[in-house]
Design a protein around this motif. Structure first.
Motif, PDB file in Angstrom:
ATOM      1  N   THR A 101       0.831  -1.195   0.000  1.00  0.00           N
ATOM      2  CA  THR A 101       0.000   0.000   0.000  1.00  0.00           C
ATOM      3  C   THR A 101       0.870   1.251   0.000  1.00  0.00           C
ATOM      4  O   THR A 101       1.987   1.256   0.518  1.00  0.00           O
ATOM      5  CB  THR A 101      -0.960   0.047   1.206  1.00  0.00           C
ATOM      6  OG1 THR A 101      -0.199   0.038   2.411  1.00  0.00           O
ATOM      7  CG2 THR A 101      -1.927  -1.117   1.185  1.00  0.00           C
ATOM      8  N   TYR A 102       0.307   2.283  -0.602  1.00  0.00           N
ATOM      9  CA  TYR A 102       0.961   3.573  -0.730  1.00  0.00           C
ATOM     10  C   TYR A 102       0.023   4.614  -0.136  1.00  0.00           C
ATOM     11  O   TYR A 102      -1.004   4.919  -0.721  1.00  0.00           O
ATOM     12  CB  TYR A 102       1.235   3.894  -2.207  1.00  0.00           C
ATOM     13  CG  TYR A 102       2.131   2.869  -2.865  1.00  0.00           C
ATOM     14  CD1 TYR A 102       3.494   3.102  -2.976  1.00  0.00           C
ATOM     15  CD2 TYR A 102       1.619   1.672  -3.346  1.00  0.00           C
ATOM     16  CE1 TYR A 102       4.319   2.161  -3.559  1.00  0.00           C
ATOM     17  CE2 TYR A 102       2.439   0.726  -3.930  1.00  0.00           C
ATOM     18  CZ  TYR A 102       3.789   0.978  -4.033  1.00  0.00           C
ATOM     19  OH  TYR A 102       4.612   0.035  -4.602  1.00  0.00           O
ATOM     20  N   ARG A 103       0.370   5.113   1.044  1.00  0.00           N
ATOM     21  CA  ARG A 103      -0.441   6.156   1.676  1.00  0.00           C
ATOM     22  C   ARG A 103       0.141   7.496   1.263  1.00  0.00           C
ATOM     23  O   ARG A 103       1.293   7.813   1.572  1.00  0.00           O
ATOM     24  CB  ARG A 103      -0.424   6.022   3.188  1.00  0.00           C
ATOM     25  CG  ARG A 103      -1.294   7.044   3.889  1.00  0.00           C
ATOM     26  CD  ARG A 103      -1.209   6.862   5.404  1.00  0.00           C
ATOM     27  NE  ARG A 103      -2.037   7.808   6.086  1.00  0.00           N
ATOM     28  CZ  ARG A 103      -1.681   9.061   6.390  1.00  0.00           C
ATOM     29  NH1 ARG A 103      -0.487   9.506   6.048  1.00  0.00           N
ATOM     30  NH2 ARG A 103      -2.510   9.849   7.027  1.00  0.00           N
ATOM     31  N   LEU A 104      -0.655   8.270   0.546  1.00  0.00           N
ATOM     32  CA  LEU A 104      -0.191   9.550   0.018  1.00  0.00           C
ATOM     33  C   LEU A 104      -0.793  10.696   0.815  1.00  0.00           C
ATOM     34  O   LEU A 104      -2.007  10.746   1.011  1.00  0.00           O
ATOM     35  CB  LEU A 104      -0.622   9.713  -1.441  1.00  0.00           C
ATOM     36  CG  LEU A 104       0.173   8.979  -2.511  1.00  0.00           C
ATOM     37  CD1 LEU A 104       0.145   7.488  -2.344  1.00  0.00           C
ATOM     38  CD2 LEU A 104      -0.346   9.362  -3.865  1.00  0.00           C
ATOM     39  N   ASP A 105       0.065  11.574   1.311  1.00  0.00           N
ATOM     40  CA  ASP A 105      -0.382  12.845   1.877  1.00  0.00           C
ATOM     41  C   ASP A 105      -0.385  13.829   0.721  1.00  0.00           C
ATOM     42  O   ASP A 105       0.636  13.998   0.039  1.00  0.00           O
ATOM     43  CB  ASP A 105       0.566  13.326   2.981  1.00  0.00           C
ATOM     44  CG  ASP A 105       0.506  12.445   4.215  1.00  0.00           C
ATOM     45  OD1 ASP A 105      -0.552  11.834   4.449  1.00  0.00           O
ATOM     46  OD2 ASP A 105       1.517  12.370   4.930  1.00  0.00           O
ATOM     47  N   LEU A 106      -1.532  14.467   0.507  1.00  0.00           N
ATOM     48  CA  LEU A 106      -1.711  15.351  -0.638  1.00  0.00           C
ATOM     49  C   LEU A 106      -1.549  16.815  -0.254  1.00  0.00           C
ATOM     50  O   LEU A 106      -1.861  17.208   0.879  1.00  0.00           O
ATOM     51  CB  LEU A 106      -3.099  15.137  -1.236  1.00  0.00           C
ATOM     52  CG  LEU A 106      -3.408  13.711  -1.680  1.00  0.00           C
ATOM     53  CD1 LEU A 106      -4.885  13.577  -2.054  1.00  0.00           C
ATOM     54  CD2 LEU A 106      -2.517  13.306  -2.835  1.00  0.00           C
ATOM     55  N   GLN A 107      -1.088  17.591  -1.205  1.00  0.00           N
ATOM     56  CA  GLN A 107      -1.014  19.039  -1.023  1.00  0.00           C
ATOM     57  C   GLN A 107      -2.438  19.579  -0.921  1.00  0.00           C
ATOM     58  O   GLN A 107      -3.359  19.020  -1.513  1.00  0.00           O
ATOM     59  CB  GLN A 107      -0.323  19.705  -2.221  1.00  0.00           C
ATOM     60  CG  GLN A 107       1.128  19.335  -2.386  1.00  0.00           C
ATOM     61  CD  GLN A 107       2.022  19.987  -1.338  1.00  0.00           C
ATOM     62  OE1 GLN A 107       1.589  20.689  -0.440  1.00  0.00           O
ATOM     63  NE2 GLN A 107       3.305  19.730  -1.463  1.00  0.00           N
ATOM     64  N   PRO A 108      -2.631  20.660  -0.178  1.00  0.00           N
ATOM     65  CA  PRO A 108      -3.962  21.285  -0.161  1.00  0.00           C
ATOM     66  C   PRO A 108      -4.344  21.734  -1.568  1.00  0.00           C
ATOM     67  O   PRO A 108      -3.481  22.045  -2.389  1.00  0.00           O
ATOM     68  CB  PRO A 108      -3.785  22.492   0.762  1.00  0.00           C
ATOM     69  CG  PRO A 108      -2.529  22.231   1.520  1.00  0.00           C
ATOM     70  CD  PRO A 108      -1.676  21.348   0.668  1.00  0.00           C
ATOM     71  N   VAL A 109      -5.622  21.747  -1.818  1.00  0.00           N
ATOM     72  CA  VAL A 109      -6.119  22.148  -3.136  1.00  0.00           C
ATOM     73  C   VAL A 109      -5.914  23.638  -3.307  1.00  0.00           C
ATOM     74  O   VAL A 109      -6.222  24.427  -2.423  1.00  0.00           O
ATOM     75  CB  VAL A 109      -7.616  21.790  -3.277  1.00  0.00           C
ATOM     76  CG1 VAL A 109      -8.168  22.325  -4.591  1.00  0.00           C
ATOM     77  CG2 VAL A 109      -7.805  20.303  -3.196  1.00  0.00           C
ATOM     78  N   GLY A 110      -5.401  24.032  -4.468  1.00  0.00           N
ATOM     79  CA  GLY A 110      -5.231  25.448  -4.778  1.00  0.00           C
ATOM     80  C   GLY A 110      -6.549  26.032  -5.265  1.00  0.00           C
ATOM     81  O   GLY A 110      -7.612  25.416  -5.162  1.00  0.00           O
ATOM     82  N   ASN A 111      -6.494  27.167  -5.821  1.00  0.00           N
ATOM     83  CA  ASN A 111      -7.691  27.836  -6.313  1.00  0.00           C
ATOM     84  C   ASN A 111      -8.091  27.385  -7.710  1.00  0.00           C
ATOM     85  O   ASN A 111      -9.170  27.705  -8.173  1.00  0.00           O
ATOM     86  CB  ASN A 111      -7.481  29.357  -6.314  1.00  0.00           C
ATOM     87  CG  ASN A 111      -7.325  29.874  -4.908  1.00  0.00           C
ATOM     88  OD1 ASN A 111      -7.887  29.315  -3.980  1.00  0.00           O
ATOM     89  ND2 ASN A 111      -6.555  30.933  -4.742  1.00  0.00           N
ATOM     90  N   GLY A 112      -7.214  26.667  -8.404  1.00  0.00           N
ATOM     91  CA  GLY A 112      -7.515  26.262  -9.778  1.00  0.00           C
ATOM     92  C   GLY A 112      -8.462  25.074  -9.848  1.00  0.00           C
ATOM     93  O   GLY A 112      -8.553  24.281  -8.922  1.00  0.00           O
ATOM     94  N   PRO A 113      -9.191  24.946 -10.961  1.00  0.00           N
ATOM     95  CA  PRO A 113     -10.094  23.809 -11.144  1.00  0.00           C
ATOM     96  C   PRO A 113      -9.313  22.565 -11.547  1.00  0.00           C
ATOM     97  O   PRO A 113      -8.148  22.633 -11.898  1.00  0.00           O
ATOM     98  CB  PRO A 113     -10.995  24.276 -12.292  1.00  0.00           C
ATOM     99  CG  PRO A 113     -10.113  25.179 -13.092  1.00  0.00           C
ATOM    100  CD  PRO A 113      -9.222  25.867 -12.085  1.00  0.00           C
ATOM    101  N   GLY A 114      -9.969  21.434 -11.496  1.00  0.00           N
ATOM    102  CA  GLY A 114      -9.380  20.221 -12.039  1.00  0.00           C
ATOM    103  C   GLY A 114      -8.845  19.226 -11.040  1.00  0.00           C
ATOM    104  O   GLY A 114      -8.411  18.157 -11.405  1.00  0.00           O
ATOM    105  N   GLY A 115      -8.842  19.547  -9.759  1.00  0.00           N
ATOM    106  CA  GLY A 115      -8.381  18.592  -8.770  1.00  0.00           C
ATOM    107  C   GLY A 115      -6.867  18.481  -8.728  1.00  0.00           C
ATOM    108  O   GLY A 115      -6.145  19.319  -9.248  1.00  0.00           O
ATOM    109  N   ARG A 116      -6.409  17.414  -8.097  1.00  0.00           N
ATOM    110  CA  ARG A 116      -4.977  17.167  -7.952  1.00  0.00           C
ATOM    111  C   ARG A 116      -4.602  15.917  -8.732  1.00  0.00           C
ATOM    112  O   ARG A 116      -5.420  15.016  -8.903  1.00  0.00           O
ATOM    113  CB  ARG A 116      -4.632  17.018  -6.477  1.00  0.00           C
ATOM    114  CG  ARG A 116      -4.810  18.342  -5.749  1.00  0.00           C
ATOM    115  CD  ARG A 116      -4.845  18.181  -4.276  1.00  0.00           C
ATOM    116  NE  ARG A 116      -6.110  17.539  -3.913  1.00  0.00           N
ATOM    117  CZ  ARG A 116      -6.438  17.197  -2.688  1.00  0.00           C
ATOM    118  NH1 ARG A 116      -5.609  17.399  -1.698  1.00  0.00           N
ATOM    119  NH2 ARG A 116      -7.593  16.641  -2.419  1.00  0.00           N
TER     120      ARG A 116
END
Length: 161
Positions: A101-116
């Motif tokens: 398994t790969y547990r990923l900590d994600l960057q906070p979402v910016g103001n742009g559309p489209g997700g991460r």
């Protein structure tokens, strides 16, 4: 079948379908992540190996971590992308060591559309040399893959097996 029997059967089927209401999850139940996979997979039947790379778009802006599972036969995958803060690599005991398994900590979402977006790349043998339960086939004359081979990164967001 007579026309009358056909009409009766059609009416009963319509009543059953109209009367069936979709089952709604409780409002506070966690939603599965909205993921969009784009990638490439190269199969090498002569050697029984697979080479894959994926770009996975995560649309859920509230998600700050996500865990993916992948067959441990591949060896460690390379996980990268500007939206990945950290990766923790583990072996899931529920699968008796067959799933990494790969547990990923994600960057906070910016103001742009489209997700991460994250990227994963890996390669290696698709199956053990002598699988206990040969479900799939990767031979020069036949290729058969199902999700049971864990050949693509899947979201580990489930509670029961």
């Amino acid at each position: 079948m007579t026309r009358r029997k056909t009409a009766l059967l059609s009416s009963l089927l319509s009543i059953c379908l109209i009367g069936a209401a979709p089952v709604q999850a409780p409002a506070d139940a966690p939603r599965p992540a909205d993921l969009d996979y784009t990638g490439s997979v190269q199969l090498m039947p002569e050697t029984g190996e697979l080479v894959a790379s994926w770009s996975i778009r995560i649309a859920d802006s509230a998600l700050d971590t996500i865990t993916f599972g992948l067959s441990a036969a591949f060896g460690p995958a390379v996980v990268m992308g500007a939206d990945v803060r950290a990766v923790e690599l583990m072996t899931d005991s529920r699968f008796e060591g067959a799933v990494r398994t790969y547990r990923l900590d994600l960057q906070p979402v910016g103001n742009g559309p489209g997700g991460r977006t994250i990227r994963m790349a890996y390669s290696g043998p698709l199956f053990d040399p002598e699988p206990a339960f040969p479900i799939n086939t990767l031979d020069p004359d036949k290729i058969e893959l199902t999700a049971d081979s864990l050949w693509f990164p899947f979201n580990m967001d489930f509670d029961t097996m």
